[in-house]
Design a protein around this motif. Sequence first.
Motif, PDB file in Angstrom:
ATOM      1  N   LEU A1182       0.832  -1.214   0.000  1.00  0.00           N
ATOM      2  CA  LEU A1182       0.000   0.000   0.000  1.00  0.00           C
ATOM      3  C   LEU A1182       0.863   1.259   0.000  1.00  0.00           C
ATOM      4  CD1 LEU A1182      -2.784  -1.037   2.548  1.00  0.00           C
ATOM      5  CD2 LEU A1182      -2.914  -0.994   0.056  1.00  0.00           C
ATOM      6  N   VAL A1183       1.882   1.252   0.828  1.00  0.00           N
ATOM      7  CA  VAL A1183       2.762   2.420   0.875  1.00  0.00           C
ATOM      8  C   VAL A1183       3.495   2.578  -0.446  1.00  0.00           C
ATOM      9  CG1 VAL A1183       4.749   3.451   2.043  1.00  0.00           C
ATOM     10  CG2 VAL A1183       3.018   2.229   3.373  1.00  0.00           C
ATOM     11  N   ASP A1184       3.959   1.445  -1.017  1.00  0.00           N
ATOM     12  CA  ASP A1184       4.666   1.511  -2.291  1.00  0.00           C
ATOM     13  C   ASP A1184       3.747   2.012  -3.393  1.00  0.00           C
ATOM     14  OD1 ASP A1184       7.017   0.811  -4.017  1.00  0.00           O
ATOM     15  OD2 ASP A1184       5.508  -0.536  -4.889  1.00  0.00           O
ATOM     16  N   ALA A1185       2.496   1.545  -3.356  1.00  0.00           N
ATOM     17  CA  ALA A1185       1.552   2.016  -4.365  1.00  0.00           C
ATOM     18  C   ALA A1185       1.305   3.506  -4.231  1.00  0.00           C
ATOM     19  CB  ALA A1185       0.242   1.239  -4.235  1.00  0.00           C
ATOM     20  N   ARG A1186       1.239   3.959  -3.012  1.00  0.00           N
ATOM     21  CA  ARG A1186       1.022   5.400  -2.790  1.00  0.00           C
ATOM     22  C   ARG A1186       2.212   6.221  -3.278  1.00  0.00           C
ATOM     23  NH1 ARG A1186      -0.536   7.905   3.129  1.00  0.00           N
ATOM     24  NH2 ARG A1186      -1.429   9.887   2.395  1.00  0.00           N
ATOM     25  N   LEU A1187       3.394   5.695  -3.062  1.00  0.00           N
ATOM     26  CA  LEU A1187       4.573   6.394  -3.561  1.00  0.00           C
ATOM     27  C   LEU A1187       4.577   6.430  -5.085  1.00  0.00           C
ATOM     28  CD1 LEU A1187       7.375   5.117  -1.157  1.00  0.00           C
ATOM     29  CD2 LEU A1187       6.605   7.467  -1.437  1.00  0.00           C
ATOM     30  N   ARG A1188       4.157   5.326  -5.708  1.00  0.00           N
ATOM     31  CA  ARG A1188       4.112   5.308  -7.174  1.00  0.00           C
ATOM     32  C   ARG A1188       3.096   6.310  -7.693  1.00  0.00           C
ATOM     33  NH1 ARG A1188       6.511   0.601  -9.430  1.00  0.00           N
ATOM     34  NH2 ARG A1188       7.268  -0.845  -7.835  1.00  0.00           N
ATOM     35  N   LEU A1189       1.974   6.404  -6.986  1.00  0.00           N
ATOM     36  CA  LEU A1189       0.994   7.404  -7.385  1.00  0.00           C
ATOM     37  C   LEU A1189       1.570   8.816  -7.286  1.00  0.00           C
ATOM     38  CD1 LEU A1189      -2.227   5.998  -5.706  1.00  0.00           C
ATOM     39  CD2 LEU A1189      -1.820   6.218  -8.149  1.00  0.00           C
ATOM     40  N   LEU A1190       2.309   9.082  -6.150  1.00  0.00           N
ATOM     41  CA  LEU A1190       2.896  10.410  -5.987  1.00  0.00           C
ATOM     42  C   LEU A1190       3.957  10.683  -7.033  1.00  0.00           C
ATOM     43  CD1 LEU A1190       3.260  10.567  -2.103  1.00  0.00           C
ATOM     44  CD2 LEU A1190       1.806  12.005  -3.531  1.00  0.00           C
ATOM     45  N   ALA A1216      -5.386   6.210 -11.934  1.00  0.00           N
ATOM     46  CA  ALA A1216      -4.128   6.703 -12.499  1.00  0.00           C
ATOM     47  C   ALA A1216      -3.659   5.853 -13.671  1.00  0.00           C
ATOM     48  CB  ALA A1216      -3.051   6.742 -11.425  1.00  0.00           C
ATOM     49  N   GLY A1217      -4.360   4.749 -14.002  1.00  0.00           N
ATOM     50  CA  GLY A1217      -3.953   3.910 -15.115  1.00  0.00           C
ATOM     51  C   GLY A1217      -2.887   2.909 -14.758  1.00  0.00           C
ATOM     52  N   MET A1218      -2.611   2.749 -13.479  1.00  0.00           N
ATOM     53  CA  MET A1218      -1.575   1.810 -13.045  1.00  0.00           C
ATOM     54  C   MET A1218      -2.251   0.469 -12.762  1.00  0.00           C
ATOM     55  SD  MET A1218       0.494   4.458 -10.575  1.00  0.00           S
ATOM     56  CE  MET A1218       1.866   3.353 -10.350  1.00  0.00           C
ATOM     57  N   TYR A1219      -2.625  -0.236 -13.881  1.00  0.00           N
ATOM     58  CA  TYR A1219      -3.434  -1.450 -13.748  1.00  0.00           C
ATOM     59  C   TYR A1219      -2.614  -2.636 -13.247  1.00  0.00           C
ATOM     60  CZ  TYR A1219      -6.795   1.346 -16.284  1.00  0.00           C
ATOM     61  OH  TYR A1219      -7.663   2.327 -16.644  1.00  0.00           O
ATOM     62  N   ASP A1220      -1.360  -2.690 -13.659  1.00  0.00           N
ATOM     63  CA  ASP A1220      -0.529  -3.778 -13.144  1.00  0.00           C
ATOM     64  C   ASP A1220      -0.443  -3.734 -11.624  1.00  0.00           C
ATOM     65  OD1 ASP A1220      -0.117  -4.776 -15.605  1.00  0.00           O
ATOM     66  OD2 ASP A1220       1.944  -4.063 -15.832  1.00  0.00           O
ATOM     67  N   ARG A1221      -0.150  -2.495 -11.059  1.00  0.00           N
ATOM     68  CA  ARG A1221      -0.041  -2.348  -9.620  1.00  0.00           C
ATOM     69  C   ARG A1221      -1.377  -2.607  -8.939  1.00  0.00           C
ATOM     70  NH1 ARG A1221       3.845  -3.531  -6.759  1.00  0.00           N
ATOM     71  NH2 ARG A1221       4.993  -2.827  -8.596  1.00  0.00           N
ATOM     72  N   ALA A1222      -2.464  -2.207  -9.601  1.00  0.00           N
ATOM     73  CA  ALA A1222      -3.786  -2.437  -9.033  1.00  0.00           C
ATOM     74  C   ALA A1222      -4.088  -3.926  -8.956  1.00  0.00           C
ATOM     75  CB  ALA A1222      -4.835  -1.715  -9.850  1.00  0.00           C
ATOM     76  N   VAL A1223      -3.680  -4.651  -9.987  1.00  0.00           N
ATOM     77  CA  VAL A1223      -3.908  -6.093  -9.996  1.00  0.00           C
ATOM     78  C   VAL A1223      -3.109  -6.755  -8.874  1.00  0.00           C
ATOM     79  CG1 VAL A1223      -3.529  -8.207 -11.307  1.00  0.00           C
ATOM     80  CG2 VAL A1223      -4.523  -6.211 -12.419  1.00  0.00           C
ATOM     81  N   ILE A1224      -1.849  -6.281  -8.695  1.00  0.00           N
ATOM     82  CA  ILE A1224      -1.006  -6.865  -7.647  1.00  0.00           C
ATOM     83  C   ILE A1224      -1.627  -6.637  -6.280  1.00  0.00           C
ATOM     84  CG2 ILE A1224       1.236  -6.668  -6.523  1.00  0.00           C
ATOM     85  CD1 ILE A1224       2.416  -6.026  -9.286  1.00  0.00           C
ATOM     86  N   VAL A1225      -2.051  -5.411  -6.022  1.00  0.00           N
ATOM     87  CA  VAL A1225      -2.664  -5.090  -4.732  1.00  0.00           C
ATOM     88  C   VAL A1225      -3.935  -5.894  -4.525  1.00  0.00           C
ATOM     89  CG1 VAL A1225      -3.719  -3.259  -3.363  1.00  0.00           C
ATOM     90  CG2 VAL A1225      -1.612  -2.800  -4.636  1.00  0.00           C
ATOM     91  N   SER A1226      -4.755  -5.981  -5.574  1.00  0.00           N
ATOM     92  CA  SER A1226      -6.026  -6.701  -5.445  1.00  0.00           C
ATOM     93  C   SER A1226      -5.801  -8.169  -5.153  1.00  0.00           C
ATOM     94  CB  SER A1226      -6.836  -6.542  -6.736  1.00  0.00           C
ATOM     95  OG  SER A1226      -7.154  -5.183  -6.953  1.00  0.00           O
TER      96      SER A1226
END
Length: 1446
Positions: A1182-1190, A1216-1226
């Motif tokens: 979650l933190v890594d995803a937030r950093l990627r968003l920032l 944000a279109g970061m579908y790979d990261r969204a899939v990983i988190v999901s």
Amino acid sequence: MEKSVMLFIDVPIAATKSIGKHLCDSDNGGHGVKGASASTLQDIKVAESCGGFTYRDSGLPLSVVRNRFIHWKACNDVLELEEESLDLDLYGSKVKFHFQDTAILGGVSIHEAQGYVVVLVPTVASVHRLIFPHPNKLHKADLGYVPTDHPLPSIFYDASIAKCMDARNSHMLNAGGTITSHFTAAASFYTQEGEALFALANSSGNIILVKMPPLDIQGIVQQFELCQTSVMQKLWTGLVPSMMRSGQEPAHTVCSLVIQAVRNEACIFAVCKDHRLRVWSCKTHECMVVTNLLDFSPDGVHVQSMSLAGSGHIIRKLVSTNMADVKLGVHLNFTNSNQFCILQPQIASSRLQISHLASVFGPQEDLIDFCMRSTTLVSLWTSSEGTPVIRTLTFGDEGPGGWMEVLLQPAEVADLNIPPHRDPREVYLERLFQPGRFSKQDIRRALSLQVYSQALDQSVTGEMALNVNTLKQDVTIAVETEIRSAAVDYEMEEDDYYQLQLEQWSKFYSCCIQYHEVGGKLKGLFADGVTGLVGLVRKGCVTYLRPCDQVEELYCSSEDAESSELLAEIGKTDDNQTKRDLSLLFETIRSISLEISEDLGMQFEQELSTNQNLEMVAGQLVDHVILNHDLESALAEGASVPNNLRLIHDFTAAVNMILKFLDLTPSMEDEQEMEGIDVNMARHMNLNKLFTSKVGCDILTLCVEQFSMTRFQLLRDLYLLQLAALRLGNQVGLDNRSVGAIQNDLLPYTANLLRSYLVVKWASQTLAVSTQANSLESNIRQLSSLDISESMLSGQNVGPVLIQKIDHCGASLMELFIQGPGGEKIRTDLSVTTFLDDDPGATWSSGLLKIVKSLASLIWPLSEQFVFPEFLASHCQYLPLQDYNNLLQHWCEFNPASRCFMQGLCYLHFDEPVKAAHCFNTAREGVANESFLRDRLLQSQETQVRKLEVLFYLKVIRQFEEFSAPDVVISLARTAIAVADEDDQNLPTLWSKVFKYQLELGHNTEAYNSMIENPDPSRRKDCLRQLLISLCDRGDLQSLVDFPYTDLEEEVENILESRARCMDLTTHNYYDLLYAFHIFRNNYRKAGSVMYEHGMRLGREVPGKSGLQRQAQCYLAALNALRLVGPQYSWIIKPMLATRPNLAAGDYMRSPKHDLEGEELINTASNFEILELHDIEKEFMLVDARLRLLAKESDPTLSAGSTPGADEMVGLLVKAGMYDRAVIVSRAFDLPLNPVFESLTLRCINLTKNSSYYMRGDNDYTSQAWEWLKTNNLTLTHIAKENSSADEAWRLLQQYLDRYEDRTAQYHRCTAGKLLAHGFSLPAWFINSYKGLNSAELLRLYIEYDLLEEAVSLCVEYIDAVVDTFSGHDSKLFQIKGCLQYQAQTVWLPYTSIDLLRKALQEHRQDIHLGGLHQTLEDKLRLYMRRLKESSDQVCQPTGQPFYVT
């Protein structure tokens, strides 16, 4: 009762005040002057006059007027009045009245009546009554609660012409005769009825009597003429023309007169030129008595043998306190002699009689003035050389005694003895500003001379010009300027320059002496019959006569006075032989003193003050002065010293008696007796304000100086006499026993007393050092840290008042001591004695010397008293304190450790800590023996020496802590540790001191070792906390981690954890330190827990990108640490951070980490949560995803607040279109991928709509899609083909469906629903994929979105595929397997959906196209049914059972 013979000594008080008010009687001449013009009045010459007045209750204890008096001076037409008090400071105490063009006659008198102080002033043309309020009206009767330093108003503070001199209180005189007569003498009196009487004698022999009515009664002023009524007088006055009589004064012309009431009847006592005393009644205006004073000649001298020609007779009166007893003193002045007559008027048989008490001839000198008190007559004379001389005479029942000359202050000399090691400027400045020597006004007048004033700043005026520091600076500038002006060359030899300095400083000193002599010219006397005070009115000031003590009378008197009683008091015996020995001894000492010049005396004192060898210095004087270098010649010539030594019977006993009498050391019996007596409160209140005013303190200071100086000189001469006796030996009758006693006992005893009196003299002459306010405050803090008893800090003048007093007035050490603890101490000590019990009013005659002796005993170094050094330290007088210690060094055996302690304080004040430490180490040896160190400093009842020494070191260490001397603190603490016992309870404190300052100096290893040595666990824990915090603040983390800590590791962890949880993460980072600490010790689980807690707090408390980055690093570090341990241990307990409770109103400012007392909040929740690796990995995702968003977007809302949950984070990633990261988190959080496919499908639709079929590449809109496409992992299939962003998006969607779709086809369903909802046809690849997963569901979607044609087509295809499977053919499209054997089919048609489709088509059969589709579908269904029936029949044949199709 007074002694028959009493010697007095002058107390020279320099003038310290200026005239407060100058009042001018401008209306004096407005009434007119009969018989004379203003110019004529100006031509009348009247002698200057002066006098004094003492209040009726001047000796009454607790009275506001005790020791309070008024003195006045009249010069031409100016009258100066000044009120003084020895007990209270007064303001507005000086006033000057100017009677324009009207000279003031003698006869000014001051009276108390009806709540007022009345001043009666006769002039040559008028009489005046000045009214002032009585002190009892101005002040409350009880002044016990008024601060000593609070000045009170004088009776003159509000004086004005309007208040003092209205028309009712002034009267213009009518001379009553011709213009040729004038007034020659005057007197005034205030009756009990309130009438003001003025008697003015004129040159015609008459007396003008003026009566003023009482103040509160309306009346007129009456004037009467008193004259002779004999027949011859009438004939002489009537027959002889006035022009013929103008050159001759009649024989009865009045020379002097006084007015006094006898038995309530006012009488005028007039002494006439014919030597007769005439008494006039102020009531009947008649002459009552005429007495020939020649009848009272002393010793029966025949009248005819005396020359009767003479003039200038003087009469004075002495009235007792009850106003009942009146004595008259008459001085008759003849051509070759003069005499005093003491008379007493009495009423006998209703007639006034004059009784004769005593008569005595006066010396052959000119009398200026005299006064009487009790049984003593004090007279002021001018010698043939023109110098003033004061003599006293006692008279009583035994007859008059002999004349005793008062010891006046010797005249100043311009050439001073300059020691070789001192600068002339320093010596002359010290002499100029020595207390009581020169007034500041005289020094300023000398500076105003043209030769000096040119170099000075003329803008400095007023009080600032009289400031001591300003005066010193101006004197230095003026004299140095003259030195430069007198220098001939720019370069001079050192000797020449030194001589030039001496010349110029002597020149300026001479100017000051001249002004001092003019201001000190004696004008008159006054006395207080109650207290015994005698005042000398001088031109510029008032000085006082005090009685001498026994030693001063025997040593200073040059006349053969009756000294038997004095010798008995000194020897404490009535043995005649002892008295004779003492008399001879004092005679010998006086003869030696006459041989010691002032220069030799000063040289002896200087060498003694520098701790020179006393016996060697004194031996040179003995050879030079007493024995004259030749012992044999001295004996042969019959010198007085050897002869007197032969006549003394027991020389050593006589010397020992004198030494014991001069020794001020209190005996043990006296001290024990004082301790056992309680303070008498009544007596203490009586003494509370005694001699507490500025003038009173000055008097006490000068009396102590005179007291110590006289005794010092006596002991000096006695020491010289003993050395001379040793030199003469058996030639003057000294045996071996006497020689041994002198060498072993008397000489050392005399030397100690001599040095002791030198210390007392030094204290009374040394000026206090000016102190800055910040230094004074620092000194107060320093002494407060010692926690010394209040007596050391109880000085009333410690503070701004002290600074002002030293800078402005130049106070001496003795003066400050008297105003501070010294005065309080002696008043307390005297209150337990019988001081003044016999005669409470005799504060001057008998009380002064006792107070002076008590003050000297407080400074006396040969005693346990240590008040004076305490006073010097408390008043920041460290430079004089050093001099005091130097004076006592090497010889004084009392309080050596206490003095060493004070020397250490001096070194500390002057920033010399190493020397101070040495002194304190030396002072340690006396903590168990000396009362100051034991009782005042330590204030402990401990008896063990070692424990007392440890307590002493703790006190001393506080001093060095105040002065920031850590190295010395460490040394002293280690010394104290070495001294202390093993079970001393102060050892932990000492080790803590060592630790603290080793740490402060950066000695980390030594600090750690001292911490380990500390025996107290709690102190050790405190030191450990300080060590850790200090090392963290300095950044010395390597040392912190490397220390072994032995059994303190758990404490280290707790402290660091506590600090980490309490500190702000933005400024301090203790978590990294804890992580390193645990890693260094291979404790990986704790390291992981620390970093995880760090990450949690960062997420809550540190917003922004940097906080997220640190949080991510913390999670990674935690993961790495946990992966280093076995799987069964790779878990941690989730930290329970303290949270803010529900706050009430007003509690929003409460800290979230600490309670109201500052303690760290502890979470009391009993539930805890175990975290494994995958749990921490999820939080990291979650933190890594937030950093990627920032990193992709700069939206500030993304960095605000805590990290969102998994579902919210997926939404943000999808947005944000970061579908790979969204899939990983999901997938990590077991969330469905529906949001991913829906968002991606919608993006594909939009891209497709914004692109053209014939377009190659991208336009502006579609080109932006590459930004989010790059963040996803695309598989390139057509490298050579140029694809658009829409193509890549569709391919990404296809990849996701292929990769993440399961058998439920849920993602196909949501994708198809999104496409169809937006009216977008399904792509062929999607339809084919969907057909293979769930064709029935696809059919339902077609029907749901009214796609009838696509639904019919799908049904036909599906039916064909199913029919083909009957023949054994597989359908790859629909994922249906073919079957060659006849058996029950596992694939069925979606009949419900087909029925819905058929019904929809049937309803629109009239439409040609839809009708055709309906027919096609029906045909295909019939075909399917037929084939199905055939297959069913074939399956059912073996069993003969029918097969039904549903």
